[in-house]
Design an enzyme around this catalytic site. Sequence first.
Site, PDB file in Angstrom:
ATOM      1  N   HIS A  55      -4.643  -8.434 -21.302  1.00  0.00           N
ATOM      2  CA  HIS A  55      -5.382  -9.696 -21.166  1.00  0.00           C
ATOM      3  C   HIS A  55      -4.785 -10.800 -22.023  1.00  0.00           C
ATOM      4  O   HIS A  55      -4.098 -10.531 -23.020  1.00  0.00           O
ATOM      5  CB  HIS A  55      -6.856  -9.479 -21.549  1.00  0.00           C
ATOM      6  N   CYS A  99      -7.945  -3.096 -23.021  1.00  0.00           N
ATOM      7  CA  CYS A  99      -8.087  -3.370 -24.451  1.00  0.00           C
ATOM      8  C   CYS A  99      -9.570  -3.282 -24.850  1.00  0.00           C
ATOM      9  O   CYS A  99     -10.459  -3.456 -24.034  1.00  0.00           O
ATOM     10  CB  CYS A  99      -7.542  -4.766 -24.728  1.00  0.00           C
ATOM     11  N   ARG A 144     -14.068  -9.537 -24.900  1.00  0.00           N
ATOM     12  CA  ARG A 144     -14.036 -10.562 -23.849  1.00  0.00           C
ATOM     13  C   ARG A 144     -13.569  -9.999 -22.507  1.00  0.00           C
ATOM     14  O   ARG A 144     -13.599 -10.689 -21.495  1.00  0.00           O
ATOM     15  CB  ARG A 144     -13.126 -11.717 -24.309  1.00  0.00           C
ATOM     16  N   CYS A 193      -4.460 -11.572 -26.460  1.00  0.00           N
ATOM     17  CA  CYS A 193      -4.721 -10.237 -27.023  1.00  0.00           C
ATOM     18  C   CYS A 193      -4.332 -10.195 -28.507  1.00  0.00           C
ATOM     19  O   CYS A 193      -3.179 -10.404 -28.874  1.00  0.00           O
ATOM     20  CB  CYS A 193      -3.929  -9.187 -26.243  1.00  0.00           C
ATOM     21  N   ASP A 229     -11.024  -5.374 -26.571  1.00  0.00           N
ATOM     22  CA  ASP A 229     -11.497  -6.755 -26.740  1.00  0.00           C
ATOM     23  C   ASP A 229     -12.819  -6.997 -25.995  1.00  0.00           C
ATOM     24  O   ASP A 229     -12.933  -6.708 -24.803  1.00  0.00           O
ATOM     25  CB  ASP A 229     -10.409  -7.694 -26.204  1.00  0.00           C
TER      26      ASP A 229
END
Length: 204
Positions: A98, A39, A43, A101, A41
Site C-alpha cells: 500500500h 501490511c 489504513r 507504507c 497498517d
Amino acid sequence: MRNLFAGVTHFQNKTYPQMQPRFEELATGQSPDALFITCSDSRVVPELLTGSDPGELFVIRNAGNIVGTKDEADLGVAATIEYAVKALKVPQIIVCGHARCGAMQGLLNPSAVESLPEVAKWVSLSAEALNDTSDDSDDDRLTQLIQANIRLQLRNLMTFPEVAERVEAGTLQLHGWLYDFVTGKVSVVSLGSSQFVDSVAHMA
Ligand SMILES: [Zn+2]
C-alpha cells in the site's frame, strides 16, 4: 481513546443478527477465495477494499507484507501459507502492498528505524527490493520500493514447494496489488511481470 466494547455491543445488536445465517453456515468450515497477504497498517482494511464477507479471505498481516523465502520466512508466515495452499486449497494468493507504507519507509531510510531493532531486522528481509529502485525523488523511490517489494514477495512465494507446484499445475494464481488508500485506486501486477496495471483495466 475509543471504547472498542461499544463496537462489540453494536456488532452484537445490529450486525450479527443480520449475518447470523452466514455465521452458522461457516460453523461447518471455510472455503476462502484467496490468501490475502497485506501490511498490518490500520489504513488497509482488506474486507472493506474487496467487498468480502466472513469466510471469504484468509489473511496474513505483518509490517510491510513481507513473506521472505522458504528459508527466511518466519514460522507463522510459513505455516499459514502451508495451511492456505495445502489444506484450504485457496485458488489465489494476493500480496497487497500500500501507499505510504511505514515499513517500506523504514527500509528506505534505516535511520528512521534505528530505535526499532526488530523492525529493522524484519524489513531487511526485503533489502533485495532496494535494487529495483532508482535515485529519483524520495517519494518516487518509496513508490518504486513498495512495488518492488510486492514483486519480490511474489517471487518469494514461489520458493515454497506447495505454492510452486500448484502454480505450475495451473490451480493457483499469484497476484500483486498496490492499494492507494488515499485515492482508493488499486493497481495489479502478475507474477513475472514488472508492470502494474490499473485494476479496472485488469478486469477487462
Ligand atoms: Zn505498510
